[in-house]
Scaffold this motif. Structure first.
Motif, PDB file in Angstrom:
ATOM      1  N   LEU A 157     -50.788  32.334 -12.175  1.00 20.94           N
ATOM      2  CA  LEU A 157     -50.007  31.090 -11.959  1.00 20.94           C
ATOM      3  C   LEU A 157     -50.609  30.179 -12.975  1.00 20.94           C
ATOM      4  N   CYS A 158     -51.750  30.024 -13.112  1.00 21.81           N
ATOM      5  CA  CYS A 158     -52.334  29.149 -14.417  1.00 21.81           C
ATOM      6  C   CYS A 158     -51.857  29.454 -15.740  1.00 21.81           C
ATOM      7  N   GLY A 159     -51.979  30.597 -15.991  1.00 20.38           N
ATOM      8  CA  GLY A 159     -51.522  31.223 -17.213  1.00 20.38           C
ATOM      9  C   GLY A 159     -50.167  30.990 -17.252  1.00 20.38           C
ATOM     10  N   LEU A 160     -49.207  31.107 -16.440  1.00 27.06           N
ATOM     11  CA  LEU A 160     -47.738  30.954 -16.624  1.00 27.06           C
ATOM     12  C   LEU A 160     -47.486  29.556 -16.705  1.00 27.06           C
ATOM     13  N   SER A 161     -48.306  28.623 -16.109  1.00 21.43           N
ATOM     14  CA  SER A 161     -48.144  26.928 -16.227  1.00 21.43           C
ATOM     15  C   SER A 161     -48.445  26.762 -17.648  1.00 21.43           C
ATOM     16  N   CYS A 162     -49.410  27.416 -18.315  1.00 16.97           N
ATOM     17  CA  CYS A 162     -49.892  27.104 -19.462  1.00 16.97           C
ATOM     18  C   CYS A 162     -48.767  27.525 -20.621  1.00 16.97           C
ATOM     19  N   PHE A 163     -48.093  28.622 -20.245  1.00 23.07           N
ATOM     20  CA  PHE A 163     -47.097  29.217 -21.052  1.00 23.07           C
ATOM     21  C   PHE A 163     -45.768  28.067 -21.041  1.00 23.07           C
ATOM     22  N   LEU A 164     -45.303  27.885 -19.584  1.00 24.42           N
ATOM     23  CA  LEU A 164     -44.153  27.064 -19.646  1.00 24.42           C
ATOM     24  C   LEU A 164     -44.480  25.508 -20.005  1.00 24.42           C
ATOM     25  N   PHE A 165     -45.494  24.876 -20.011  1.00 29.49           N
ATOM     26  CA  PHE A 165     -45.801  23.600 -20.262  1.00 29.49           C
ATOM     27  C   PHE A 165     -45.794  23.463 -21.679  1.00 29.49           C
ATOM     28  N   SER A 166     -45.944  24.816 -22.505  1.00 29.94           N
ATOM     29  CA  SER A 166     -45.939  24.642 -23.988  1.00 29.94           C
ATOM     30  C   SER A 166     -44.301  24.142 -24.487  1.00 29.94           C
ATOM     31  N   PHE A 167     -43.397  24.273 -23.551  1.00 30.76           N
ATOM     32  CA  PHE A 167     -42.178  23.954 -23.720  1.00 30.76           C
ATOM     33  C   PHE A 167     -41.673  22.589 -23.146  1.00 30.76           C
ATOM     34  N   THR A 168     -42.494  21.724 -22.878  1.00 29.67           N
ATOM     35  CA  THR A 168     -42.242  20.471 -22.268  1.00 29.67           C
ATOM     36  C   THR A 168     -42.410  19.332 -23.312  1.00 29.67           C
ATOM     37  N   ASP A 169     -41.964  18.358 -23.038  1.00 27.94           N
ATOM     38  CA  ASP A 169     -42.021  16.875 -23.944  1.00 27.94           C
ATOM     39  C   ASP A 169     -42.000  15.921 -23.502  1.00 27.94           C
ATOM     40  N   SER A 170     -42.105  14.574 -23.976  1.00 30.00           N
ATOM     41  CA  SER A 170     -42.103  13.497 -22.894  1.00 30.00           C
ATOM     42  C   SER A 170     -41.785  12.443 -24.124  1.00 30.00           C
ATOM     43  N   PHE A 171     -41.270  11.456 -23.468  1.00 35.08           N
ATOM     44  CA  PHE A 171     -40.758  10.043 -24.191  1.00 35.08           C
ATOM     45  C   PHE A 171     -41.055   8.883 -23.279  1.00 35.08           C
ATOM     46  N   LYS A 172     -40.785   7.707 -23.925  1.00 35.08           N
ATOM     47  CA  LYS A 172     -40.837   6.399 -23.151  1.00 35.08           C
ATOM     48  C   LYS A 172     -39.479   5.907 -23.143  1.00 35.08           C
ATOM     49  N   ASP A 173     -39.177   5.548 -21.831  1.00 40.41           N
ATOM     50  CA  ASP A 173     -37.944   4.774 -21.728  1.00 40.41           C
ATOM     51  C   ASP A 173     -37.852   3.199 -22.063  1.00 40.41           C
ATOM     52  N   GLY A 174     -36.750   2.433 -21.819  1.00 36.87           N
ATOM     53  CA  GLY A 174     -37.081   1.000 -22.259  1.00 36.87           C
ATOM     54  C   GLY A 174     -38.042   0.272 -21.456  1.00 36.87           C
TER      55      GLY A 174
END
Length: 204
Positions: free
Chosen positions: A81-98
């Motif tokens: 589960l921890c390895g899968l989360s490391c894999f999936l979180f590599s495809f996430t990104d973030s931004f700041k709204d107004g």
């Protein structure tokens, strides 16, 4: 009274007795210290939540290395589960709204799919977050780095290999070091611009 104080301040032997003597580290202590430093360095390349969950739960699930079939299965599930989360979180990104709030999303071939909040990005803005080949490369390297962190954990190693042979011992010693060095170099050569779930967010 003044004479006694002056004699005590002038006596360098008194200061020497108060200072603790430096003890030279043994080879085992140096190896343990190097292992902790390597683990801490590699953990910086992974999502904070995944690494923290693994480090906190692994001694409990692995029963400090003395595993029975149940605890061995729980430890294997934790690693997966921890390895899968490391894999999936590599495809996430973030931004700041107004309002300055940080919003997260998954990178797709069309842009960023926002997973928290009802905010939708303009197509030209979302295109900047689209999925790229380097994301798959970072996801694969994250799996390799997490494997190295796992092999540095003696509780997990003792759980699956309670009585390893000499060849297995050499492999378990050399493999995490090699994975850590290679993946650390690749992360430097091919840095990521994403700030996904579990990674620090910049001020930009």
């Amino acid at each position: 009274m003044d004479i006694n104080i002056e004699n005590q301040e002038a006596d360098p032997l008194l200061e020497r007795t108060l200072l603790p003597e430096s003890v030279e580290k043994t080879l085992i202590q140096k190896a343990i210290s190097q292992t902790f430093q390597s683990t801490a360095h590699l953990a910086n390349l992974l999502p904070t939540g995944s690494v923290l969950a693994f480090q906190v739960l692994s001694p409990i699930f692995a029963n400090q290395g003395a595993c029975d079939p149940t605890s061995r299965g729980m430890t294997a599930a934790l690693v997966a589960l921890c390895g899968l989360s490391c894999f999936l979180f590599s495809f996430t990104d973030s931004f700041k709204d107004g309002d300055g709030n940080v919003c997260y999303g998954f990178a797709t071939i069309h842009g960023l799919y926002v997973i928290d909040g009802n905010i939708s990005l303009a197509p030209e803005v979302a295109a900047k977050y689209r999925l790229r080949f380097i994301d798959f490369m970072h996801a694969f390297m994250s799996i390799m780095v997490f494997a190295a962190v796992t092999l540095f954990n003696q509780d997990v190693v003792n759980c699956f290999y309670p009585s390893p042979s000499d060849e297995i011992k050499e492999l378990l010693t050399a493999l995490p070091v090699g994975l850590g060095v290679v993946c650390s170099m690749l992360f430097v050569v091919f840095p990521t611009q994403r700030h996904g779930i579990g990674f620090p967010v910049t001020t930009n």
